[in-house]
Design a protein around this motif. Structure first.
Motif, PDB file in Angstrom:
ATOM      1  N   ALA A  28       0.838  -1.196   0.000  1.00  4.20           N
ATOM      2  CA  ALA A  28       0.000   0.000   0.000  1.00  4.20           C
ATOM      3  C   ALA A  28       0.874   1.248   0.000  1.00  4.20           C
ATOM      4  O   ALA A  28       2.022   1.215   0.413  1.00  4.20           O
ATOM      5  CB  ALA A  28      -0.902  -0.004   1.226  1.00  4.20           C
ATOM      6  N   ALA A  29       0.302   2.333  -0.455  1.00  2.00           N
ATOM      7  CA  ALA A  29       1.033   3.599  -0.474  1.00  2.00           C
ATOM      8  C   ALA A  29       1.228   4.118   0.948  1.00  2.00           C
ATOM      9  O   ALA A  29       0.415   3.862   1.837  1.00  2.00           O
ATOM     10  CB  ALA A  29       0.271   4.623  -1.298  1.00  2.00           C
ATOM     11  N   ALA A  30       2.338   4.821   1.145  1.00  2.00           N
ATOM     12  CA  ALA A  30       2.617   5.431   2.449  1.00  2.00           C
ATOM     13  C   ALA A  30       3.253   6.792   2.211  1.00  2.00           C
ATOM     14  O   ALA A  30       4.064   6.953   1.299  1.00  2.00           O
ATOM     15  CB  ALA A  30       3.544   4.545   3.268  1.00  2.00           C
ATOM     16  N   VAL A  31       2.882   7.761   3.027  1.00  2.00           N
ATOM     17  CA  VAL A  31       3.422   9.109   2.913  1.00  2.00           C
ATOM     18  C   VAL A  31       3.923   9.534   4.287  1.00  2.00           C
ATOM     19  O   VAL A  31       3.263   9.307   5.297  1.00  2.00           O
ATOM     20  CB  VAL A  31       2.333  10.102   2.433  1.00  2.00           C
ATOM     21  N   GLY A  32       5.112  10.138   4.332  1.00  2.00           N
ATOM     22  CA  GLY A  32       5.631  10.657   5.592  1.00  2.00           C
ATOM     23  C   GLY A  32       7.126  10.458   5.688  1.00  2.00           C
ATOM     24  O   GLY A  32       7.756   9.865   4.803  1.00  2.00           O
ATOM     25  N   ALA A  33       7.668  10.966   6.760  1.00  2.00           N
ATOM     26  CA  ALA A  33       9.114  10.906   6.980  1.00  2.00           C
ATOM     27  C   ALA A  33       9.494   9.911   8.071  1.00  2.00           C
ATOM     28  O   ALA A  33      10.661   9.809   8.418  1.00  2.00           O
ATOM     29  CB  ALA A  33       9.628  12.290   7.347  1.00  2.00           C
ATOM     30  N   GLY A  84       2.266  -3.646  16.056  1.00  2.00           N
ATOM     31  CA  GLY A  84       1.377  -3.008  15.091  1.00  2.00           C
ATOM     32  C   GLY A  84       1.195  -3.840  13.835  1.00  2.00           C
ATOM     33  O   GLY A  84       0.093  -3.932  13.295  1.00  2.00           O
ATOM     34  N   VAL A  85       2.279  -4.460  13.372  1.00  2.00           N
ATOM     35  CA  VAL A  85       2.187  -5.339  12.200  1.00  2.00           C
ATOM     36  C   VAL A  85       1.326  -6.552  12.527  1.00  2.00           C
ATOM     37  O   VAL A  85       0.418  -6.915  11.772  1.00  2.00           O
ATOM     38  CB  VAL A  85       3.593  -5.781  11.727  1.00  2.00           C
ATOM     39  N   GLY A  89      -2.620  -2.942  13.079  1.00  2.00           N
ATOM     40  CA  GLY A  89      -3.014  -1.599  13.483  1.00  2.00           C
ATOM     41  C   GLY A  89      -3.231  -0.719  12.264  1.00  2.00           C
ATOM     42  O   GLY A  89      -2.459  -0.728  11.315  1.00  2.00           O
ATOM     43  N   ALA A  90      -4.308   0.038  12.269  1.00  2.00           N
ATOM     44  CA  ALA A  90      -4.670   0.851  11.115  1.00  2.00           C
ATOM     45  C   ALA A  90      -4.089   2.260  11.236  1.00  2.00           C
ATOM     46  O   ALA A  90      -3.907   2.783  12.329  1.00  2.00           O
ATOM     47  CB  ALA A  90      -6.186   0.928  11.000  1.00  2.00           C
ATOM     48  N   GLY A  91      -3.794   2.831  10.095  1.00  2.00           N
ATOM     49  CA  GLY A  91      -3.392   4.226  10.064  1.00  2.00           C
ATOM     50  C   GLY A  91      -1.908   4.489  10.258  1.00  2.00           C
ATOM     51  O   GLY A  91      -1.479   5.632  10.191  1.00  2.00           O
ATOM     52  N   VAL A  92      -1.128   3.464  10.515  1.00  2.00           N
ATOM     53  CA  VAL A  92       0.315   3.626  10.700  1.00  2.00           C
ATOM     54  C   VAL A  92       1.027   2.617   9.798  1.00  2.00           C
ATOM     55  O   VAL A  92       0.684   1.438   9.791  1.00  2.00           O
ATOM     56  CB  VAL A  92       0.737   3.394  12.175  1.00  2.00           C
ATOM     57  N   HIS A  97       8.433   1.909   9.315  1.00  2.00           N
ATOM     58  CA  HIS A  97       9.276   2.095  10.501  1.00  2.00           C
ATOM     59  C   HIS A  97      10.329   0.998  10.597  1.00  2.00           C
ATOM     60  O   HIS A  97      11.513   1.269  10.829  1.00  2.00           O
ATOM     61  CB  HIS A  97       8.425   2.085  11.772  1.00  2.00           C
ATOM     62  N   ILE A  98       9.890  -0.228  10.428  1.00  2.00           N
ATOM     63  CA  ILE A  98      10.807  -1.369  10.545  1.00  2.00           C
ATOM     64  C   ILE A  98      11.864  -1.326   9.442  1.00  2.00           C
ATOM     65  O   ILE A  98      13.051  -1.538   9.696  1.00  2.00           O
ATOM     66  CB  ILE A  98      10.008  -2.686  10.541  1.00  2.00           C
TER      67      ILE A  98
END
Length: 136
Positions: A28-33, A84-85, A89-92, A97-98
């Motif tokens: 899925a697409a992900a946006v952020g730093a 979370g994986v 968990g939704a939204g993150v 991160h991993i």
């Protein structure tokens, strides 16, 4: 400034590592730093795992401080991402991160191994030094 350019290049490499792992694991697409930031945290784990980290925390109306080794705080944070994986968990973008963390550790270890980063006699042992001692 050369150090700014190096930092930007490392930040970009951590972003790439985070994106590759996320794309392979999730798609899925992900946006952020956050992947790049976790990559910098991974470099801290590689270079300064035994340094002390001083933490200020706030929960509801209470707060406090504590300090611990960097590796402990980073492993706890990683455990939250793994949870979370596993719990979906939704939204993150936990895989970001991993992947960023793993990329940062790899970059940090590589830089240490190549001698591009040299710690002083006053620094605590790096992860590379800790792993090298296990064979002694």
């Amino acid at each position: 400034n050369t150090s700014n350019g190096i930092y930007l290049a490392v930040f970009a490499l951590c972003t790439l590592a985070a994106a590759v792992v996320h794309n392979l694991a999730d798609g899925a697409a992900a946006v952020g730093a956050s992947g790049a930031i976790n990559g910098i945290v991974g470099m801290v784990l590689a270079m300064y795992p035994l340094n002390r980290v001083y933490v200020f925390w706030v929960f509801a109306i209470r707060g406090g401080t504590f300090n611990t080794r960097a590796w402990v705080l980073i492993v706890v944070w990683l455990a939250f991402d793994i949870w979370g994986v596993v719990s979906r968990g939704a939204g993150v973008a936990y895989w970001v991160h991993i992947g960023g963390l793993a990329g940062g550790v790899a970059i940090g270890m590589g830089f240490l191994k190549l001698g591009w980063i040299q710690l002083t006699e006053y620094d605590n042992a790096s992860l590379l030094e800790i792993f090298s001692r296990k064979g002694d």
